[in-house]
Design a protein around this motif. Sequence first.
Motif, mmCIF file in Angstrom:
data_model
loop_
_atom_site.group_PDB
_atom_site.id
_atom_site.type_symbol
_atom_site.label_atom_id
_atom_site.label_comp_id
_atom_site.label_asym_id
_atom_site.label_seq_id
_atom_site.Cartn_x
_atom_site.Cartn_y
_atom_site.Cartn_z
ATOM 1 N N UNK A 90 0.834 -1.208 0.000
ATOM 2 C CA UNK A 90 0.000 0.000 0.000
ATOM 3 C C UNK A 90 0.871 1.262 0.000
ATOM 4 N N UNK A 91 1.989 1.219 0.739
ATOM 5 C CA UNK A 91 2.896 2.369 0.743
ATOM 6 C C UNK A 91 3.510 2.557 -0.650
ATOM 7 N N UNK A 92 3.846 1.437 -1.294
ATOM 8 C CA UNK A 92 4.430 1.519 -2.629
ATOM 9 C C UNK A 92 3.435 2.120 -3.611
ATOM 10 N N UNK A 93 2.150 1.758 -3.458
ATOM 11 C CA UNK A 93 1.099 2.321 -4.322
ATOM 12 C C UNK A 93 0.999 3.825 -4.114
ATOM 13 N N UNK A 94 1.072 4.254 -2.842
ATOM 14 C CA UNK A 94 1.031 5.698 -2.559
ATOM 15 C C UNK A 94 2.223 6.416 -3.167
ATOM 16 N N UNK A 95 3.388 5.809 -3.061
ATOM 17 C CA UNK A 95 4.597 6.437 -3.598
ATOM 18 C C UNK A 95 4.541 6.562 -5.121
ATOM 19 N N UNK A 96 4.006 5.519 -5.803
ATOM 20 C CA UNK A 96 3.987 5.524 -7.265
ATOM 21 C C UNK A 96 2.917 6.459 -7.821
ATOM 22 N N UNK A 97 1.733 6.411 -7.221
ATOM 23 C CA UNK A 97 0.600 7.160 -7.805
ATOM 24 C C UNK A 97 0.386 8.525 -7.167
ATOM 25 N N UNK A 98 0.874 8.679 -5.950
ATOM 26 C CA UNK A 98 0.583 9.920 -5.233
ATOM 27 C C UNK A 98 -0.811 9.910 -4.640
ATOM 28 N N UNK A 99 -1.480 8.759 -4.685
ATOM 29 C CA UNK A 99 -2.834 8.631 -4.143
ATOM 30 C C UNK A 99 -2.822 7.644 -2.984
ATOM 31 N N UNK A 100 -3.635 7.968 -1.955
ATOM 32 C CA UNK A 100 -3.698 7.112 -0.768
ATOM 33 C C UNK A 100 -5.001 6.300 -0.804
ATOM 34 N N UNK A 101 -4.939 4.975 -0.990
ATOM 35 C CA UNK A 101 -6.155 4.167 -1.093
ATOM 36 C C UNK A 101 -6.974 4.110 0.184
ATOM 37 N N UNK A 102 -6.430 4.599 1.289
ATOM 38 C CA UNK A 102 -7.203 4.618 2.536
ATOM 39 C C UNK A 102 -8.014 5.906 2.679
ATOM 40 N N UNK A 103 -7.726 6.887 1.829
ATOM 41 C CA UNK A 103 -8.464 8.146 1.841
ATOM 42 C C UNK A 103 -9.650 8.056 0.872
ATOM 43 N N UNK A 104 -10.810 8.547 1.314
ATOM 44 C CA UNK A 104 -12.052 8.360 0.551
ATOM 45 C C UNK A 104 -11.939 8.868 -0.886
ATOM 46 N N UNK A 105 -11.514 10.120 -1.064
ATOM 47 C CA UNK A 105 -11.475 10.708 -2.396
ATOM 48 C C UNK A 105 -10.530 9.950 -3.316
ATOM 49 N N UNK A 106 -9.346 9.625 -2.820
ATOM 50 C CA UNK A 106 -8.378 8.886 -3.637
ATOM 51 C C UNK A 106 -8.874 7.466 -3.906
ATOM 52 N N UNK A 107 -9.509 6.863 -2.898
ATOM 53 C CA UNK A 107 -10.005 5.495 -3.045
ATOM 54 C C UNK A 107 -11.068 5.418 -4.137
ATOM 55 N N UNK A 108 -11.956 6.427 -4.200
ATOM 56 C CA UNK A 108 -13.005 6.441 -5.233
ATOM 57 C C UNK A 108 -12.376 6.465 -6.616
ATOM 58 N N UNK A 109 -11.392 7.330 -6.810
ATOM 59 C CA UNK A 109 -10.743 7.452 -8.121
ATOM 60 C C UNK A 109 -10.051 6.144 -8.496
ATOM 61 N N UNK A 110 -9.367 5.539 -7.539
ATOM 62 C CA UNK A 110 -8.652 4.293 -7.828
ATOM 63 C C UNK A 110 -9.615 3.129 -8.073
ATOM 64 N N UNK A 111 -10.674 3.079 -7.291
ATOM 65 C CA UNK A 111 -11.674 2.025 -7.458
ATOM 66 C C UNK A 111 -12.301 2.099 -8.858
ATOM 67 N N UNK A 112 -12.687 3.307 -9.277
ATOM 68 C CA UNK A 112 -13.292 3.473 -10.603
ATOM 69 C C UNK A 112 -12.302 3.156 -11.718
ATOM 70 N N UNK A 113 -11.049 3.548 -11.537
ATOM 71 C CA UNK A 113 -10.047 3.257 -12.552
ATOM 72 C C UNK A 113 -9.856 1.748 -12.719
ATOM 73 N N UNK A 114 -9.849 1.036 -11.616
ATOM 74 C CA UNK A 114 -9.722 -0.420 -11.680
ATOM 75 C C UNK A 114 -10.932 -1.048 -12.360
ATOM 76 N N UNK A 115 -12.124 -0.536 -12.040
ATOM 77 C CA UNK A 115 -13.353 -1.078 -12.626
ATOM 78 C C UNK A 115 -13.456 -0.782 -14.120
ATOM 79 N N UNK A 116 -12.917 0.371 -14.524
ATOM 80 C CA UNK A 116 -13.059 0.814 -15.924
ATOM 81 C C UNK A 116 -11.993 0.251 -16.855
ATOM 82 N N UNK A 117 -10.879 -0.201 -16.281
ATOM 83 C CA UNK A 117 -9.813 -0.646 -17.171
ATOM 84 C C UNK A 117 -10.252 -1.915 -17.917
ATOM 85 N N UNK A 118 -9.867 -1.988 -19.167
ATOM 86 C CA UNK A 118 -10.293 -3.121 -20.001
ATOM 87 C C UNK A 118 -9.319 -4.263 -19.882
#
Length: 358
Positions: A330-358
């Motif tokens: 999880x720390x590596x994900x934060x370092x690479x993307x600049x987004x924190x998956x434990x934070x609501x706003x960042x989590x929404x963006x990451x969740x949607x990106x995962x769902x939308x990727x083909x």
Amino acid sequence: MITKQLAEEIVEQTMIRLNRNLNVMDPNGMILASGEAERIEKIHEGAAHVAKSGETLSIAEEDLNNWHGVKPGINMPIHFQGKLVGVIGITGKPEELQEISTLVQLTTEMMVHQSLITSHVEWNRKRNELIFDELTSGKPLSAAVHERIFQMGLEGKISFVTLLIELKKMPSLSHRIIEQLEEQFSGHAVVAGHSQLNEIFLLVANDNPSELEAKLYNMLHFLQKNAPGRIGVGIMVDSIFDVRTSYLAARNALDFGTPGQQLIYYEDVELLALLKRNPEDEVAKFTGRILAGLNESLCQTLTTYFAANQSQGETADRLKIHRHTLGYRLKKIRDITGLDPSEFKDAVAMYLALALRS
């Protein structure tokens, strides 16, 4: 009216059992099928008389001069729902045919009844499919469909929902599956039929959500035993003329439901469906930007993390890794993307990106 095809089937099936020649005639006395091919499409005056009188006619050898195009035998009327639809004739000496003639007449009428009833059901099914096609096409309805909707009493204020049943493999007797699915709704099914290859539609009139849910689970149980598949449930609409909206919602439910999910409500995939309608290149830019630099292992970690409602303990258990390993990822994900998956706003963006990727 008996068709030529049905007449041929009656002659073939009955002659196998009797070892005698049979003729099947239409109400005008024309021979539709016969064990003697040279007599087909010729007029049998005896049959024409039977059709007119409605009475059985026996013709002996000495009576041949009184009738044209006949041979000795017994000719009997064939009825369907009280109407004469043809004549069945057995060739031979009348006195030798008395015992079997009634049985032949009864058997023929049973075959006719089964065939014509089946044809009527199939015709209704085709008509329902045409009605559903027009209702979901987005084009103005034809006068014929308007009239049929009025005849069925569907123009009033009734709630409708579209169900799309996607089968892994369409059974050879798919009409039986459709009939049994209709029975699951005990008269609530308005129209049903085939919508696409390996797909069945049911348009259901039902304004009781809890009752609908119970019937859907019964239907799912039936499918699991008889024809494995999954069900897409559209949204409820208040007019037969809004069925297209419900149909498109059911279609999106199937298109965007997760693999293995057997009962999919449109409401469960609505956000994803709305986002997927954006231009493909825009969606690709979004997913690429949010997930840039993440390998498949890290993406899978994120997917599992969100599926576990961001519980690190449950995520580690599902991935079969140590919690410290998960924390590192999880720390590596934060370092690479600049987004924190434990934070609501960042989590929404990451969740949607995962769902939308083909």
